[in-house]
Design an enzyme around this catalytic site. Structure first.
Site, PDB file in Angstrom:
ATOM      1  N   ASP A  80       0.700  -0.838   0.061  1.00  0.00           N
ATOM      2  CA  ASP A  80      -0.104   0.257   0.100  1.00  0.00           C
ATOM      3  C   ASP A  80       1.166   1.411  -0.060  1.00  0.00           C
ATOM      4  OD1 ASP A  80       0.529  -0.936   2.697  1.00  0.00           O
ATOM      5  OD2 ASP A  80      -0.716   0.700   3.655  1.00  0.00           O
ATOM      6  N   GLU A 175      -0.114  -1.406   5.802  1.00  0.00           N
ATOM      7  CA  GLU A 175       0.794  -1.098   6.330  1.00  0.00           C
ATOM      8  C   GLU A 175       1.951   0.519   6.856  1.00  0.00           C
ATOM      9  OE1 GLU A 175       5.133   0.831   7.802  1.00  0.00           O
ATOM     10  OE2 GLU A 175       4.130   1.469   6.356  1.00  0.00           O
TER      11      GLU A 175
END
Length: 408
Positions: A80, A175
């Site tokens: 991400d 994350e």
């Protein structure tokens, strides 16, 4: 290691921003789609046991090519990108042989990467540097890490003369919103230790992170027609302002560095009837961390006492802890990374992470995981950049670490 740039440029075309607001796993569908693409790529280059689970976690194995038993090592990066700035339609540009001057990212909007504001870029004079067009972040955090890991394991596959033990590859979702390790199956991953490639500039080697918590402050006001509001109205906007000003004004990200902790106000949603403040709390020292959490709660208590009623509610939730205490138990994982950098002519820079990585939580889940540089700078914003050579050296570092473990 020349393939690393091509891979990186391909990965950042996919918008994989995570979301603070979503309750799904992963928080955005595009992450799962990207995970499936990475899984196919890992199969194509020859990795074994490739899996992409329903939560978007990618795992794969490069089998050992030696007879003796050595630790199984993992290399991990996250898929991400930060929700802080758009990751849609990233339009990168390669500044070839950077000349040491300001870089105009967007002439039309007068967005300029200035050397007096970002002097670290001068360290890369003469190198090729990937920059944004000023409208989005770049995504080097952490698609550079993904590109480096895949390039490195493919290199090992194509060069069997380089001896290595079993290597595990892992890519995580979410994350950036603090959920990267939530559904990481350490047992399934099967590594004895691991490294995240989620650090900054070349040479960074990190085994300390913040202790981290988040705080949500809800303020309940009372709206009354302003013409007759005396002694009746409670303006949540003004109470929120009071709350903000009761925390130390110098203990904020923009006024702290090194091992100094902070309170960071992420967002304010406010009107007369109700207000919401969202903070993150950070400190390297565990005792000071606990004190900070109590401090923000105490602000709420004092305001409630002033108004003689419960108008402020402060909810604090721990996110992760300083991984140093777990890394220190297996110090050799840092020593080998240090030696590997030296072996490929990189000067190691041991610095605390003023942030967190998946390794922060994984270390407390039984998988000691220090952090290595991925090469980028100015993450989460339009001034993010990554030198091409730094990505190539990060991939080379992964290869060298694998080689050193095989020779232990």
């Amino acid at each position: 290691m020349k393939d690393v740039l091509e891979r990186f440029l391909g990965y950042i075309k996919v918008d994989t921003q995570s979301s603070e607001e979503s309750d799904t796993v992963p928080t955005t569908k595009t992450q799962l789609e990207f995970a499936k693409k990475l899984g196919e790529e890992l199969k194509a280059i020859g990795l074994k046991d490739v899996s992409v689970d329903e939560n978007g976690y990618v795992m794969a194995t490069l089998e050992s090519n030696i007879d003796k038993k050595v630790p199984t090592i993992g290399f991990i990066a996250h898929m991400d990108t930060s929700p802080d700035l758009s990751g849609t339609n990233i339009n990168p540009r390669i500044v070839e042989k950077y000349d040491g001057q300001d870089i105009v990212l967007n002439k039309e909007k007068n967005i300029i990467l200035k050397i007096n504001e970002f002097p670290e870029i001068l360290e890369y004079k003469g190198q090729d540097i990937v920059v944004t067009d000023g409208n989005t972040l770049l995504g080097a955090d952490d698609k550079a890490g993904i590109a480096e890991i895949i390039t490195a394991v493919e290199y090992l596959i194509n060069h069997p003369e380089i001896k290595h033990g079993t290597i595990k590859v892992g890519f995580t979702p979410d994350e950036e919103v603090g959920k990267g390790a939530d559904h990481f199956d350490v047992k399934k991953f099967g590594a004895d230790l691991a490294y995240t490639l989620d650090g900054g500039g070349i040479g960074e080697l990190e085994c300390e992170t913040f202790n981290a918590a988040k705080a949500k402050v809800i303020i309940e006001g009372r709206n009354v027609h302003p013409g007759s509001a005396k002694n009746k109205m409670t303006n949540a906007v003004l109470v929120a302002n009071k709350f903000i000003n009761m925390l130390p004004e110098n203990e904020v990200p923009e006024r702290t560095e090194g091992y100094e902790g902070f309170f960071h106000l992420l967002s304010v949603k406010s009107e007369v009837e109700t207000a919401e403040l969202n903070y993150i709390i950070r400190d390297f020292d565990r005792k000071k961390f606990e004190e900070r959490k109590e401090q923000i709660k105490e602000v709420g208590k004092k305001i409630n006492e002033k108004y003689n009623k419960e108008i402020v509610c402060v909810k604090v939730e721990d996110q992760y802890y300083n991984m140093k205490e777990k890394i220190d138990e297996v110090k050799y994982v840092v020593d080998i990374a240090h030696d590997a950098m030296k072996a490929i002519d990189i000067e190691p820079i041991l610095v605390p992470i003023r942030g967190g990585t998946d390794g922060s939580r994984l270390s407390f889940m039984g998988l000691p995981t220090p952090n290595l540089f991925a090469g980028g700078h100015n993450f989460h914003g339009r001034f993010e950049f990554v030198p091409v050579l730094s990505m190539e050296k990060a991939a080379e570092l992964v290869v060298k670490i694998a080689e050193l473990y095989a020779n232990r």
